[in-house]
Design a protein around this motif. Structure first.
Motif, PDB file in Angstrom:
ATOM      1  N   ARG A  14       0.743  -1.459   0.093  1.00 55.31           N
ATOM      2  CA  ARG A  14       0.127   0.131  -0.180  1.00 55.31           C
ATOM      3  C   ARG A  14       0.435   0.642   0.187  1.00 55.31           C
ATOM      4  NH1 ARG A  14      -5.648  -0.906   1.327  1.00 55.31           N
ATOM      5  NH2 ARG A  14      -5.464   1.526   0.380  1.00 55.31           N
ATOM      6  N   GLN A  15       1.832   1.518  -0.052  1.00 56.98           N
ATOM      7  CA  GLN A  15       3.405   2.174   0.091  1.00 56.98           C
ATOM      8  C   GLN A  15       2.621   3.497   1.615  1.00 56.98           C
ATOM      9  OE1 GLN A  15       4.231   2.740  -4.163  1.00 56.98           O
ATOM     10  NE2 GLN A  15       5.416   1.784  -3.661  1.00 56.98           N
ATOM     11  N   LEU A  16       1.508   3.287   1.770  1.00 59.50           N
ATOM     12  CA  LEU A  16       1.303   4.443   3.186  1.00 59.50           C
ATOM     13  C   LEU A  16       2.578   4.661   4.681  1.00 59.50           C
ATOM     14  CD1 LEU A  16      -2.410   3.544   2.990  1.00 59.50           C
ATOM     15  CD2 LEU A  16      -1.208   5.529   2.015  1.00 59.50           C
ATOM     16  N   PRO A  17       3.470   5.494   5.229  1.00 57.27           N
ATOM     17  CA  PRO A  17       3.748   5.864   5.971  1.00 57.27           C
ATOM     18  C   PRO A  17       3.617   5.302   7.345  1.00 57.27           C
ATOM     19  CG  PRO A  17       3.749   7.867   5.244  1.00 57.27           C
ATOM     20  CD  PRO A  17       2.674   7.154   4.592  1.00 57.27           C
ATOM     21  N   TYR A  18       4.351   4.634   8.455  1.00 57.46           N
ATOM     22  CA  TYR A  18       3.831   4.179   8.749  1.00 57.46           C
ATOM     23  C   TYR A  18       5.377   3.832  10.243  1.00 57.46           C
ATOM     24  CZ  TYR A  18       4.833  -0.527   8.456  1.00 57.46           C
ATOM     25  OH  TYR A  18       6.186  -1.379   7.614  1.00 57.46           O
ATOM     26  N   GLU A 123      -4.431  14.901  10.283  1.00 58.19           N
ATOM     27  CA  GLU A 123      -2.696  14.198  10.839  1.00 58.19           C
ATOM     28  C   GLU A 123      -2.667  13.552  12.135  1.00 58.19           C
ATOM     29  OE1 GLU A 123       0.024  14.662   9.337  1.00 58.19           O
ATOM     30  OE2 GLU A 123      -1.594  15.727   7.537  1.00 58.19           O
ATOM     31  N   ASP A 124      -4.026  13.339  13.060  1.00 57.52           N
ATOM     32  CA  ASP A 124      -3.586  13.120  14.095  1.00 57.52           C
ATOM     33  C   ASP A 124      -3.783  10.989  14.171  1.00 57.52           C
ATOM     34  OD1 ASP A 124      -4.781  14.648  15.300  1.00 57.52           O
ATOM     35  OD2 ASP A 124      -6.841  14.117  15.348  1.00 57.52           O
ATOM     36  N   GLU A 125      -2.823  10.853  14.960  1.00 60.57           N
ATOM     37  CA  GLU A 125      -1.902   9.362  14.877  1.00 60.57           C
ATOM     38  C   GLU A 125      -2.786   8.546  15.542  1.00 60.57           C
ATOM     39  OE1 GLU A 125       2.144   7.673  14.473  1.00 60.57           O
ATOM     40  OE2 GLU A 125       2.019   8.792  16.460  1.00 60.57           O
ATOM     41  N   ILE A 126      -3.286   7.441  14.508  1.00 59.78           N
ATOM     42  CA  ILE A 126      -4.088   6.300  14.908  1.00 59.78           C
ATOM     43  C   ILE A 126      -3.103   5.137  15.157  1.00 59.78           C
ATOM     44  CG2 ILE A 126      -4.939   5.184  12.579  1.00 59.78           C
ATOM     45  CD1 ILE A 126      -7.586   5.417  14.090  1.00 59.78           C
ATOM     46  N   TYR A 127      -3.314   4.067  16.109  1.00 58.94           N
ATOM     47  CA  TYR A 127      -2.370   2.942  16.515  1.00 58.94           C
ATOM     48  C   TYR A 127      -3.228   1.304  16.411  1.00 58.94           C
ATOM     49  CZ  TYR A 127      -0.377   7.251  18.737  1.00 58.94           C
ATOM     50  OH  TYR A 127      -0.365   8.176  18.834  1.00 58.94           O
ATOM     51  N   GLY A 133       2.576  -9.654  18.741  1.00 53.69           N
ATOM     52  CA  GLY A 133       2.396  -9.443  19.458  1.00 53.69           C
ATOM     53  C   GLY A 133       2.648  -8.550  20.984  1.00 53.69           C
ATOM     54  N   ASP A 134       3.754  -7.933  20.070  1.00 50.25           N
ATOM     55  CA  ASP A 134       4.507  -7.234  20.483  1.00 50.25           C
ATOM     56  C   ASP A 134       4.854  -5.811  19.846  1.00 50.25           C
ATOM     57  OD1 ASP A 134       6.654  -7.633  19.000  1.00 50.25           O
ATOM     58  OD2 ASP A 134       8.144  -8.245  20.484  1.00 50.25           O
ATOM     59  N   THR A 135       3.955  -5.595  19.497  1.00 48.50           N
ATOM     60  CA  THR A 135       4.121  -4.468  17.599  1.00 48.50           C
ATOM     61  C   THR A 135       3.415  -3.853  18.100  1.00 48.50           C
ATOM     62  OG1 THR A 135       6.412  -5.397  16.740  1.00 48.50           O
ATOM     63  CG2 THR A 135       5.177  -3.747  16.193  1.00 48.50           C
ATOM     64  N   LEU A 136       3.388  -1.751  18.148  1.00 50.28           N
ATOM     65  CA  LEU A 136       1.966  -1.360  17.868  1.00 50.28           C
ATOM     66  C   LEU A 136       2.397  -0.223  16.165  1.00 50.28           C
ATOM     67  CD1 LEU A 136      -1.208  -1.530  19.320  1.00 50.28           C
ATOM     68  CD2 LEU A 136       0.311   1.319  20.481  1.00 50.28           C
ATOM     69  N   ILE A 137       1.654  -0.107  15.958  1.00 51.64           N
ATOM     70  CA  ILE A 137       1.742   0.243  14.167  1.00 51.64           C
ATOM     71  C   ILE A 137       1.059   1.684  14.834  1.00 51.64           C
ATOM     72  CG2 ILE A 137       1.049   0.580  11.660  1.00 51.64           C
ATOM     73  CD1 ILE A 137       1.501  -2.473  11.746  1.00 51.64           C
ATOM     74  N   GLY A 138       1.681   2.663  14.582  1.00 50.66           N
ATOM     75  CA  GLY A 138       0.593   4.585  14.447  1.00 50.66           C
ATOM     76  C   GLY A 138       1.725   5.100  12.820  1.00 50.66           C
ATOM     77  N   PHE A 144      -4.830   5.747   7.899  1.00 49.96           N
ATOM     78  CA  PHE A 144      -5.592   4.596   7.849  1.00 49.96           C
ATOM     79  C   PHE A 144      -7.007   4.605   7.684  1.00 49.96           C
ATOM     80  CE2 PHE A 144      -8.269   2.693  11.657  1.00 49.96           C
ATOM     81  CZ  PHE A 144      -7.718   1.635  11.278  1.00 49.96           C
ATOM     82  N   ARG A 145      -8.005   5.277   6.603  1.00 52.40           N
ATOM     83  CA  ARG A 145      -8.888   6.107   6.391  1.00 52.40           C
ATOM     84  C   ARG A 145      -8.445   4.931   5.202  1.00 52.40           C
ATOM     85  NH1 ARG A 145      -9.414  10.940   8.560  1.00 52.40           N
ATOM     86  NH2 ARG A 145      -9.658  11.761   6.472  1.00 52.40           N
ATOM     87  N   SER A 146      -7.523   5.297   4.536  1.00 50.92           N
ATOM     88  CA  SER A 146      -6.958   4.594   3.420  1.00 50.92           C
ATOM     89  C   SER A 146      -7.026   3.685   3.379  1.00 50.92           C
ATOM     90  CB  SER A 146      -5.733   5.349   2.667  1.00 50.92           C
ATOM     91  OG  SER A 146      -5.680   5.211   1.320  1.00 50.92           O
ATOM     92  N   LEU A 147      -6.277   3.194   3.985  1.00 47.53           N
ATOM     93  CA  LEU A 147      -6.500   1.374   4.004  1.00 47.53           C
ATOM     94  C   LEU A 147      -7.574   0.403   4.148  1.00 47.53           C
ATOM     95  CD1 LEU A 147      -3.500   0.736   7.254  1.00 47.53           C
ATOM     96  CD2 LEU A 147      -3.617   0.367   4.269  1.00 47.53           C
ATOM     97  N   LEU A 148      -8.318   1.174   4.482  1.00 51.52           N
ATOM     98  CA  LEU A 148     -10.255   1.055   5.297  1.00 51.52           C
ATOM     99  C   LEU A 148     -11.006   1.041   4.235  1.00 51.52           C
ATOM    100  CD1 LEU A 148     -10.459   0.950   9.222  1.00 51.52           C
ATOM    101  CD2 LEU A 148      -9.270  -0.807   7.853  1.00 51.52           C
ATOM    102  N   GLY A 149      -9.903   1.489   2.583  1.00 49.52           N
ATOM    103  CA  GLY A 149     -11.140   2.079   1.501  1.00 49.52           C
ATOM    104  C   GLY A 149     -12.352   1.542   1.193  1.00 49.52           C
ATOM    105  N   ARG A 150     -11.809  -0.020   1.252  1.00 47.11           N
ATOM    106  CA  ARG A 150     -13.386  -0.418   0.737  1.00 47.11           C
ATOM    107  C   ARG A 150     -13.884  -1.176   1.721  1.00 47.11           C
ATOM    108  NH1 ARG A 150      -9.915  -4.891  -3.167  1.00 47.11           N
ATOM    109  NH2 ARG A 150      -9.280  -3.205  -4.751  1.00 47.11           N
TER     110      ARG A 150
END
Length: 474
Positions: A14-18, A123-127, A133-138, A144-150
């Motif tokens: 998806r080439q989105l920054p995280y 611009e608000d960061e979402i997590y 199990g030991d990693t959170l993505i921000g 993030f809304r683009s990831l959920l486009g469908r």
């Protein structure tokens, strides 16, 4: 912080920054938010749902509760959640760590419904959970809304704060409880205890520990053979032994020292049994009957039962180590209910938190469909636990119990009434039961002295209860 291949390849595609953030394993979303000082409103959680047409991923803020009436109305489908092992297997089969659920529906090939509470400023960061199990993505909310486009966006969740306000203002009657419970509970799970078609299978470790408890000749070496196979259990035993509660004068540097010189065989087996049994069930850590409160109450009750057992005359046939186990396991029904009915159990905790004046038993009946002692006794019987433990679980709220092994349930009842004085547990009264006190031969002053003994060890007991909450590895 290695992300599962499924997650990493999808995000790279998806080439989105995280960014990735280290987070403690084995903790709830709320605990992670608190530890990392992140707004729960910006944490993303998922619920997998199913009906005859297949799976759906519901994606919502961590600060919200899913409203099943709104969700089913929006989709015109009678969806029910996947619970426990089903959800774990779904994500594990796709490379994720057990208990780790990334909200990436396209990566897993299923449709999704996203709650509009996740729409924040660009611009608000979402997590969200990274799947390892030991990693959170921000990432930025717009990305993030683009990831959920469908995904289909709807309003189907409400903030917990709004729910708490509603519960505080509305009169608690059976009708209101039933109405609210139905709103936040999937239709297929409103039948109460009848909806539990089968209980979880007894873990192999529990079977081994029960076999050791049944043999009078069990020694430390027998326990070592079991514990050494499980590093997390081994660590717990040493941790328990190092507790100030035991007052061991020198450092505990080995399992053998912990068992032989500090805890003793019976105490070690009881603590291992409680810890191993609880690992079967996944329930929230927080709340009036969450995992934290459960173990704190259980440890205090077991310790107080032990003190009361010392006061019994010789004519009362009670085995001290069995009495301790009864105190430790008497509320286990809450773990079963929280594991099988997570949506209702969450709601149950919210009801309790804002309606302290309402009897717990009443809220249990109308929100959970049964009382914890009922399902707890069923589990103990199903797992072939000692009859004394089954009796304590079944009768520990009954003042006039004359059933076989009533001495054990009466000890737990008295202990819970005493703990009411220091604000621990779910007993609604501190009045000591006259018949139970008389049949056991315990006087009021003796009982209060036993409570004082336990109060003197509160810091050590709290440390022990925290150790029992530690998650199992693997």
């Amino acid at each position: 912080m290695n992300l599962p291949d499924t997650v990493r390849s999808y995000l790279d595609q998806r080439q989105l920054p995280y960014r990735t953030m280290a987070c403690p394993s084995g903790e709830t979303l709320g605990q992670v938010a608190t530890r990392l000082d992140l707004p729960l409103r910006r944490m993303v959680r998922i619920v997998l749902l199913k009906d005859s047409s297949g799976l759906v991923m519901a994606i919502l803020p961590g600060s919200h509760i899913l409203d099943f009436s709104m969700l089913c109305q929006a989709l015109r489908r009678d969806l029910a959640p996947l619970y426990g092992a089903e959800t774990i297997r779904f994500f594990q089969n796709r490379g994720c760590k057990a208990g780790s659920y990334p909200p990436l529906h396209e990566a897993f090939g299923i449709p999704a419904l996203a709650d509009d509470g996740l729409i924040l400023a660009d611009e608000d960061e979402i997590y969200f959970d990274g799947g390892s199990g030991d990693t959170l993505i921000g990432m930025r909310n717009v990305d993030f809304r683009s990831l959920l486009g469908r995904a289909r966006w709807e309003h189907f969740a409400v903030p917990v704060d709004d729910l708490d306000s509603l519960l505080s203002q509305q009169a608690i009657t059976p009708q209101n409880l039933t109405s609210l419970t139905n709103r936040y509970t999937p239709a297929g799970l409103r039948e109460g205890i009848e909806a539990i078609t089968e209980l979880p299978v007894m873990p192999q470790t529990v079977q081994q520990i029960l076999m050791l408890r049944a043999h009078l000749t069990t020694n430390a070496q027998d326990i070592l053979r079991i514990v050494e196979q499980d590093p997390s259990l081994a660590a717990q035993v040493v941790y328990w032994a190092r507790s100030p509660l035991h007052g061991h004068p020198v450092a505990v540097d080995s399992l053998q020292t912990a068992i032989e010189q500090v805890l003793g065989v019976d105490n070690t087996l009881n603590l291992l049994l409680g810890s191993s049994m609880s690992q079967t069930f996944r329930i929230p850590a927080d709340g009036p009957v969450g995992l934290k409160a459960f173990w704190r109450h259980s440890i205090y009750c077991a310790s107080l039962v032990s003190e009361l057992a010392k006061l019994l005359p010789e004519s009362v046939d009670v085995k001290p180590e069995l009495a301790y186990l009864c105190g430790l396991l008497h509320d286990f029904g809450y773990l079963v209910l929280g594991h099988v009915f997570p949506a209702r159990f969450f709601l149950f905790n919210r009801f309790l938190a804002v309606n302290r004046h309402v009897p717990v038993s009443a809220i249990e009946r109308y929100v959970l469909g049964t009382e914890h002692w009922h399902i707890g006794a069923w589990l103990m019987h199903s797992w072939s636990m000692p009859e004394e433990v089954i009796a304590a679980v079944r009768w520990h709220h009954h003042e006039d119990c004359t059933q076989p092994h009533a001495a054990y349930s009466n000890l737990v009842l008295i202990a819970n009434r005493l703990l009411h004085y220091i604000g621990i547990g779910d007993e609604e009264s501190s009045r000591l039961p006259a018949l139970a006190m008389f049949t056991l031969g315990i006087g009021h002053d003796q009982a209060m002295a036993a409570l004082t003994q336990v109060q003197a060890s509160m810091q050590a007991l709290d440390t022990l209860s925290e150790a029992l909450q530690l998650p199992s590895e693997g």
